[in-house]
Write a protein that holds these residues in place. Structure first.
Motif, PDB file in Angstrom:
ATOM      1  N   PRO A  40       0.887  -1.233   0.170  1.00  0.00           N
ATOM      2  CA  PRO A  40      -0.051   0.123  -0.051  1.00  0.00           C
ATOM      3  C   PRO A  40       0.777   1.132   0.145  1.00  0.00           C
ATOM      4  O   PRO A  40       2.095   1.114  -0.078  1.00  0.00           O
ATOM      5  CB  PRO A  40      -0.773   0.114   1.268  1.00  0.00           C
ATOM      6  N   PRO A  41       0.382   2.372   0.033  1.00  0.00           N
ATOM      7  CA  PRO A  41       0.968   3.890   0.006  1.00  0.00           C
ATOM      8  C   PRO A  41       2.074   3.734   1.154  1.00  0.00           C
ATOM      9  O   PRO A  41       3.124   4.710   1.101  1.00  0.00           O
ATOM     10  CB  PRO A  41      -0.060   4.788  -0.022  1.00  0.00           C
ATOM     11  N   SER A  42       1.834   3.081   2.310  1.00  0.00           N
ATOM     12  CA  SER A  42       2.781   3.138   3.556  1.00  0.00           C
ATOM     13  C   SER A  42       4.070   2.516   3.068  1.00  0.00           C
ATOM     14  O   SER A  42       4.888   2.678   3.790  1.00  0.00           O
ATOM     15  CB  SER A  42       1.858   2.440   4.479  1.00  0.00           C
ATOM     16  N   ARG A  43       4.074   1.828   2.064  1.00  0.00           N
ATOM     17  CA  ARG A  43       5.460   1.239   1.469  1.00  0.00           C
ATOM     18  C   ARG A  43       5.923  -0.033   2.101  1.00  0.00           C
ATOM     19  O   ARG A  43       6.517  -0.823   1.628  1.00  0.00           O
ATOM     20  CB  ARG A  43       6.648   2.230   1.721  1.00  0.00           C
ATOM     21  N   LEU A  84     -12.054  -1.670  -1.194  1.00  0.00           N
ATOM     22  CA  LEU A  84     -11.475  -0.488  -1.351  1.00  0.00           C
ATOM     23  C   LEU A  84     -10.098  -0.660  -0.827  1.00  0.00           C
ATOM     24  O   LEU A  84      -8.865  -0.192  -1.434  1.00  0.00           O
ATOM     25  CB  LEU A  84     -12.127   0.570  -1.036  1.00  0.00           C
ATOM     26  N   GLY A  85      -9.796  -1.309   0.266  1.00  0.00           N
ATOM     27  CA  GLY A  85      -8.674  -1.541   1.035  1.00  0.00           C
ATOM     28  C   GLY A  85      -7.768  -2.523   0.307  1.00  0.00           C
ATOM     29  O   GLY A  85      -6.544  -2.499   0.673  1.00  0.00           O
ATOM     30  N   ASP A  86      -8.316  -2.802  -0.960  1.00  0.00           N
ATOM     31  CA  ASP A  86      -7.323  -3.958  -1.566  1.00  0.00           C
ATOM     32  C   ASP A  86      -6.389  -3.191  -2.668  1.00  0.00           C
ATOM     33  O   ASP A  86      -5.402  -3.752  -3.322  1.00  0.00           O
ATOM     34  CB  ASP A  86      -8.141  -5.105  -2.578  1.00  0.00           C
ATOM     35  N   ALA A  87      -6.782  -1.999  -2.730  1.00  0.00           N
ATOM     36  CA  ALA A  87      -5.963  -1.123  -3.863  1.00  0.00           C
ATOM     37  C   ALA A  87      -4.592  -0.910  -3.335  1.00  0.00           C
ATOM     38  O   ALA A  87      -4.287  -0.488  -2.127  1.00  0.00           O
ATOM     39  CB  ALA A  87      -6.615   0.530  -3.852  1.00  0.00           C
ATOM     40  N   GLY A 108       5.651  -5.675 -10.507  1.00  0.00           N
ATOM     41  CA  GLY A 108       4.389  -5.234  -9.904  1.00  0.00           C
ATOM     42  C   GLY A 108       3.389  -4.855 -10.722  1.00  0.00           C
ATOM     43  O   GLY A 108       3.384  -4.531 -11.936  1.00  0.00           O
ATOM     44  N   THR A 109       2.203  -4.768 -10.108  1.00  0.00           N
ATOM     45  CA  THR A 109       0.702  -4.765 -10.754  1.00  0.00           C
ATOM     46  C   THR A 109       0.047  -3.567  -9.760  1.00  0.00           C
ATOM     47  O   THR A 109      -0.231  -4.094  -8.744  1.00  0.00           O
ATOM     48  CB  THR A 109       0.101  -5.702 -11.144  1.00  0.00           C
ATOM     49  N   ARG A 110      -0.118  -2.248 -10.429  1.00  0.00           N
ATOM     50  CA  ARG A 110      -0.902  -1.567  -9.553  1.00  0.00           C
ATOM     51  C   ARG A 110      -2.352  -1.670  -9.813  1.00  0.00           C
ATOM     52  O   ARG A 110      -2.946  -1.774 -10.822  1.00  0.00           O
ATOM     53  CB  ARG A 110      -0.623  -0.117  -9.982  1.00  0.00           C
ATOM     54  N   LEU A 111      -3.051  -1.951  -8.715  1.00  0.00           N
ATOM     55  CA  LEU A 111      -4.394  -2.338  -8.669  1.00  0.00           C
ATOM     56  C   LEU A 111      -5.316  -1.225  -8.162  1.00  0.00           C
ATOM     57  O   LEU A 111      -5.147  -0.736  -6.913  1.00  0.00           O
ATOM     58  CB  LEU A 111      -4.687  -3.711  -7.862  1.00  0.00           C
ATOM     59  N   HIS A 112      -6.342  -1.003  -8.895  1.00  0.00           N
ATOM     60  CA  HIS A 112      -7.246   0.290  -8.680  1.00  0.00           C
ATOM     61  C   HIS A 112      -8.600  -0.366  -8.266  1.00  0.00           C
ATOM     62  O   HIS A 112      -9.014  -1.430  -9.281  1.00  0.00           O
ATOM     63  CB  HIS A 112      -7.313   1.191  -9.557  1.00  0.00           C
TER      64      HIS A 112
ATOM     65  N   HIS B 105      10.285 -10.422   7.231  1.00  0.00           N
ATOM     66  CA  HIS B 105       9.220  -9.329   7.440  1.00  0.00           C
ATOM     67  C   HIS B 105      10.002  -7.879   6.926  1.00  0.00           C
ATOM     68  O   HIS B 105      11.150  -7.690   7.215  1.00  0.00           O
ATOM     69  CB  HIS B 105       9.281  -9.280   9.015  1.00  0.00           C
ATOM     70  N   PHE B 106       9.317  -6.859   6.537  1.00  0.00           N
ATOM     71  CA  PHE B 106       9.487  -5.871   5.969  1.00  0.00           C
ATOM     72  C   PHE B 106       9.278  -4.724   6.610  1.00  0.00           C
ATOM     73  O   PHE B 106       8.433  -4.567   7.533  1.00  0.00           O
ATOM     74  CB  PHE B 106       9.074  -5.613   4.347  1.00  0.00           C
ATOM     75  N   GLY B 107      10.595  -3.551   6.538  1.00  0.00           N
ATOM     76  CA  GLY B 107      10.306  -2.479   7.408  1.00  0.00           C
ATOM     77  C   GLY B 107       9.555  -1.478   6.449  1.00  0.00           C
ATOM     78  O   GLY B 107       9.026  -1.914   5.267  1.00  0.00           O
ATOM     79  N   ASP B 108       9.350   0.007   6.824  1.00  0.00           N
ATOM     80  CA  ASP B 108       8.583   0.527   5.774  1.00  0.00           C
ATOM     81  C   ASP B 108       9.571   1.574   4.974  1.00  0.00           C
ATOM     82  O   ASP B 108       9.097   2.191   4.185  1.00  0.00           O
ATOM     83  CB  ASP B 108       7.733   1.700   6.897  1.00  0.00           C
TER      84      ASP B 108
END
Lengths: 115, 115
Positions: A40-43, A84-87, A108-112, B105-108
């Motif tokens: 996710p965007p949190s990396r 929505l949280g699967d994005a 990677g594949t970006r899923l919307h 286990h990954f970090g951010d």
């Protein structure tokens, strides 16, 4: 050398629908692991599902399941009842089984998820 | 701590400067990995530490990159004379043991931006 290929840079799916993400890989090893990671965007990389190559049965984790075709070296991820949280970005990955080794990732594949 | 901790979260520096990125693995994990994720790419393996064994440095892209792991715990990734192509997210992961069935286990991650 092992390689992992994801041919779909981006995909979209309607909320509550089902989507399949594709992955192929190449290896000369007979025993290995395959993974799908979510980023996710949190990396942070989150392990979604893992498949052991010696097992014929496809792995499942709640709404997530895989279609593992060893002879074809194919490993697709199916997400049912998309939320929505699967994005996120989804990465297919490979790792040999006989030792603690690096993971080889696809691009990677970006899923919307469309509401 | 509960998970892999990386610092700083973000780092902006000028081209030519040296940078140090830190990774604090999960307590008790003997294996530690560094990966690099460039924009739009998957994760690229950099270096792997396992206990007291010599590290696997096969993924380091140039001699400007180095890493050490002190006391079998905290690791520092150092990039000397940074270049713009070094801009990426640097992810650290740790795992418990020597065999391949131990999850990583990954970090951010640390987002490094070279001006």
């Amino acid at each position: 050398a092992q390689t992992v290929t994801q041919s779909q840079p981006e995909m979209s799916v309607q909320e509550a629908e089902t989507v399949t993400l594709s992955c192929t890989y190449d290896t000369s090893e007979s025993d290995y692991y395959l993974f799908w990671y979510k980023q996710p965007p949190s990396r942070q990389m989150i392990l979604v599902i893992r498949q052991e190559a010696y097992k014929q049965q496809n792995a499942t984790e709640n709404r997530f399941s895989v279609n593992f075709q060893k002879a074809a070296k194919s490993f697709s991820l199916k997400i049912s009842d998309s939320q929505l949280g699967d994005a996120a970005m989804y990465f297919c990955a490979y790792r040999r089984r006989d030792r603690d080794d690096k993971i080889i990732f696809g691009k990677g594949t970006r899923l919307h998820i469309l509401p | 701590g509960a998970g892999v901790s990386q610092s700083p979260s973000n780092k902006v520096t000028e081209k030519g400067k040296d940078v140090e990125l830190r990774c604090d693995p999960i307590s008790g994990h003997t294996a530690l990995y560094w990966y690099r994720q460039s924009l739009g790419q998957g994760l690229e393996f950099l270096i792997y530490f396992q206990g007291n064994s010599a590290p696997d440095k096969s993924g380091l892209p140039s001699d400007r990159f180095s890493a050490e792991r002190t006391g079998g715990s905290v690791s520092t990734l150092t990039i000397q004379r940074t270049q713009q192509e070094d801009s990426a997210v640097y992810l650290c992961a740790s795992s418990r043991g020597r065999v391949g069935n131990q999850p990583q286990h990954f970090g951010d991650g640390t987002r490094l931006s070279i001006l």
